[in-house]
Design an enzyme around this catalytic site. Structure first.
Site, PDB file in Angstrom:
ATOM      1  N   LYS A   1      -4.924  -9.915  -6.449  1.00 11.13           N
ATOM      2  CA  LYS A   1      -6.189 -10.051  -5.721  1.00 11.13           C
ATOM      3  C   LYS A   1      -7.156  -8.944  -6.119  1.00 11.13           C
ATOM      4  O   LYS A   1      -6.731  -7.825  -6.443  1.00 11.13           O
ATOM      5  CB  LYS A   1      -5.944 -10.063  -4.205  1.00 11.13           C
TER       6      LYS A   1
ATOM      7  N   LYS B   1     -10.112  -3.014  -3.915  1.00 11.77           N
ATOM      8  CA  LYS B   1     -10.731  -1.751  -4.301  1.00 11.77           C
ATOM      9  C   LYS B   1      -9.698  -0.695  -4.672  1.00 11.77           C
ATOM     10  O   LYS B   1     -10.013   0.244  -5.397  1.00 11.77           O
ATOM     11  CB  LYS B   1     -11.649  -1.247  -3.201  1.00 11.77           C
TER      12      LYS B   1
ATOM     13  N   LYS C   1       0.819  -1.209   0.000  1.00  8.17           N
ATOM     14  CA  LYS C   1       0.000   0.000   0.000  1.00  8.17           C
ATOM     15  C   LYS C   1       0.850   1.255   0.000  1.00  8.17           C
ATOM     16  O   LYS C   1       0.528   2.237  -0.657  1.00  8.17           O
ATOM     17  CB  LYS C   1      -0.956   0.014   1.197  1.00  8.17           C
TER      18      LYS C   1
HETATM   19  N1  AQP Z   1      -9.737 -10.405  -3.220  1.00  6.04           N
HETATM   20  C1  AQP Z   1     -10.096 -10.900  -2.050  1.00  6.04           C
HETATM   21  N2  AQP Z   1     -10.316 -12.226  -1.908  1.00  6.04           N
HETATM   22  C2  AQP Z   1     -10.695 -12.734  -0.697  1.00  6.04           C
HETATM   23  N3  AQP Z   1     -10.885 -11.978   0.395  1.00  6.04           N
HETATM   24  C3  AQP Z   1     -10.684 -10.650   0.297  1.00  6.04           C
HETATM   25  N4  AQP Z   1     -10.782  -9.636   1.174  1.00  6.04           N
HETATM   26  C4  AQP Z   1     -10.475  -8.475   0.558  1.00  6.04           C
HETATM   27  N5  AQP Z   1     -10.156  -8.702  -0.726  1.00  6.04           N
HETATM   28  C5  AQP Z   1     -10.281 -10.045  -0.923  1.00  6.04           C
HETATM   29  C6  AQP Z   1     -11.214  -9.794   2.565  1.00  6.04           C
HETATM   30  O1  AQP Z   1     -12.270  -8.903   2.818  1.00  6.04           O
HETATM   31  C7  AQP Z   1     -12.285  -8.581   4.207  1.00  6.04           C
HETATM   32  C8  AQP Z   1     -12.489  -7.104   4.393  1.00  6.04           C
HETATM   33  O2  AQP Z   1     -11.345  -6.464   3.944  1.00  6.04           O
HETATM   34  P1  AQP Z   1     -10.956  -4.990   4.280  1.00  6.04           P
HETATM   35  O3  AQP Z   1     -12.009  -4.274   4.979  1.00  6.04           O
HETATM   36  O4  AQP Z   1      -9.584  -4.985   4.843  1.00  6.04           O
HETATM   37  O5  AQP Z   1     -10.988  -4.519   2.871  1.00  6.04           O
HETATM   38  P2  AQP Z   1      -9.749  -4.256   2.101  1.00  6.04           P
HETATM   39  O6  AQP Z   1      -8.616  -5.187   2.414  1.00  6.04           O
HETATM   40  O7  AQP Z   1      -9.576  -2.822   2.317  1.00  6.04           O
HETATM   41  O8  AQP Z   1     -10.307  -4.619   0.716  1.00  6.04           O
HETATM   42  P3  AQP Z   1      -9.427  -4.449  -0.459  1.00  6.04           P
HETATM   43  O9  AQP Z   1     -10.274  -4.283  -1.633  1.00  6.04           O
HETATM   44  O10 AQP Z   1      -8.445  -5.557  -0.418  1.00  6.04           O
HETATM   45  O11 AQP Z   1      -8.780  -3.057  -0.151  1.00  6.04           O
HETATM   46  P4  AQP Z   1      -7.318  -2.612  -0.238  1.00  6.04           P
HETATM   47  O12 AQP Z   1      -7.059  -2.501  -1.693  1.00  6.04           O
HETATM   48  O13 AQP Z   1      -7.344  -1.304   0.476  1.00  6.04           O
HETATM   49  O14 AQP Z   1      -6.487  -3.667   0.452  1.00  6.04           O
HETATM   50  C9  AQP Z   1     -10.952  -9.078   4.774  1.00  6.04           C
HETATM   51  O15 AQP Z   1     -11.185 -10.238   5.536  1.00  6.04           O
HETATM   52  C10 AQP Z   1     -10.138  -9.409   3.558  1.00  6.04           C
HETATM   53  O16 AQP Z   1      -9.259 -10.495   3.777  1.00  6.04           O
END
Ligand code: AQP
Length: 329
Positions: free
Chosen positions: A194, A197, A112
């Protein structure tokens, strides 16, 4: 009953398929026979800059999605992280227990921070430590998350163990609860990364126009060859679509492979678009209903926070005592 805890960030408003299949789907099934605590982690959201109005709105949208997806507030404790000040309080204690080098090894931070070079705050760095506090406050046995959170869970266990050996047993060491088949949902445009967002493009959002989702699915990157088989190494694109299809329809991957024998990628994608639309349409309608009555939604969240605080305050009080803080009279 064993306890589970998990959280989700309200940053994007809409959840995506990775969030649902990797995490929230398990939250719903675990609430049947576990003492479940689920929170919208708004403190985590501000590790990157947020517009206050949007953050407030997205927090309610996130809670509405959890309810629409099947979290039952009569069975699970659903709350907003900032409503329970013990998270930030225990977060500080956990920070004081964490080595700088240890925190520097977190791969999510490395990824990140590499993407947002100009605006990396200390909060983004200490994020997994706050997450450890989220979990330890509730003495959770299991933490249902996607594969990307495994390293953070290991840190949580290390910190819990360190505290226990330094000050005496205080925290339960939690285990990650990761469902293998859907542990990592991949980006539709880059099926080796993966779905996330922060890298829009191949992300299917639950609250977007379903025509848009169907189009994204139709234009998903697939692999060379024509055969529809499950082979993550050589056919990551098709395998990802099969995983999603199977999870949403309840049909096994083997069954799908047989059904699509002799058909093309186009058929698979068109049908998956329809399966997704059929699944998500009633969910979108329920989200809209919950958002129609924000006062009621806030009440549900207030009740959740009240119960969460009852549990969290006991852990925090015990932790303060072990550390040697003088209790207020
Ligand atoms: N691609 C994925 N496959 C499986 N599980 C996923 N999670 C996120 N992406 C995947 C799971 O969703 C839950 C909530 O995650 P979060 O609130 O931490 O969301 P996040 O990580 O901010 O989602 P993103 O899209 O992955 O955001 P960024 O890009 O900011 O990292 C968690 O249990 C996570 O494992």
């Amino acid at each position: 009953r064993p306890r589970v805890l998990s959280g989700i960030q309200p940053t994007a408003g809409s959840f995506h398929l990775g969030n649902y299949l990797g995490a929230v789907r398990q939250w719903v099934s675990l609430q049947e026979d576990h003492d479940a605590f689920y929170c919208v982690v708004d403190l985590h959201a501000i590790t990157v800059e947020q517009d206050p109005k949007l953050l407030r709105q997205n927090t309610r949208v996130s809670a509405a999605q959890l309810l629409a997806l099947g979290i039952d507030p009569e069975r699970s404790t659903l709350f907003v992280q900032s409503h329970v000040p013990e998270h930030a309080q225990l977060g500080w204690i956990m920070q004081c227990l964490t080595g700088f080098g240890e925190a520097s090894r977190m791969t999510q931070f490395k990824d990140k921070s590499a993407r947002n070079e100009s605006s990396v705050g200390v909060g983004l760095f200490t994020y997994p430590i706050l997450q450890a506090a989220d979990i330890l406050l509730y003495q959770a046995h299991y933490v249902p998350v996607g594969e990307d959170q495994r390293q953070h869970l290991e840190l949580t266990r290390d910190l819990a163990g360190r505290f226990n050996s330094r000050y005496g047993k205080n925290f339960r060491l939690p285990e990650a609860y990761i469902v293998k088949d859907t542990a990592k949902i991949f980006d539709l445009q880059d099926p080796t990364a993966k779905m996330s967002k922060s890298v829009p493009g191949g992300v299917v959002e639950l609250l977007e126009d379903t025509k848009k989702s169907a189009k994204k699915i139709r234009s998903a990157v697939t692999d060379t060859g024509r055969e529809i088989i499950f082979d993550v190494e050589n056919k990551p694109g098709v395998s990802n679509l099969l995983t999603i299809y199977s999870a949403l329809s309840g049909r096994s991957v083997d069954d799908l492979v047989t059904a699509y024998d002799g058909k093309g990628y186009g058929d698979l994608k068109k049908d998956l678009g329809e399966v997704f639309t059929e699944w998500v349409t009633p969910i979108q309608a329920r989200v809209a209903e919950y958002l129609d009555d924000p006062a009621e939604l806030d009440k549900v969240l207030a009740r959740g926070a009240e119960h969460a605080r009852e549990v969290a305050s006991v852990t925090l009080r015990r932790t303060y005592e072990k550390i040697g803080f003088v209790a207020p009279v």
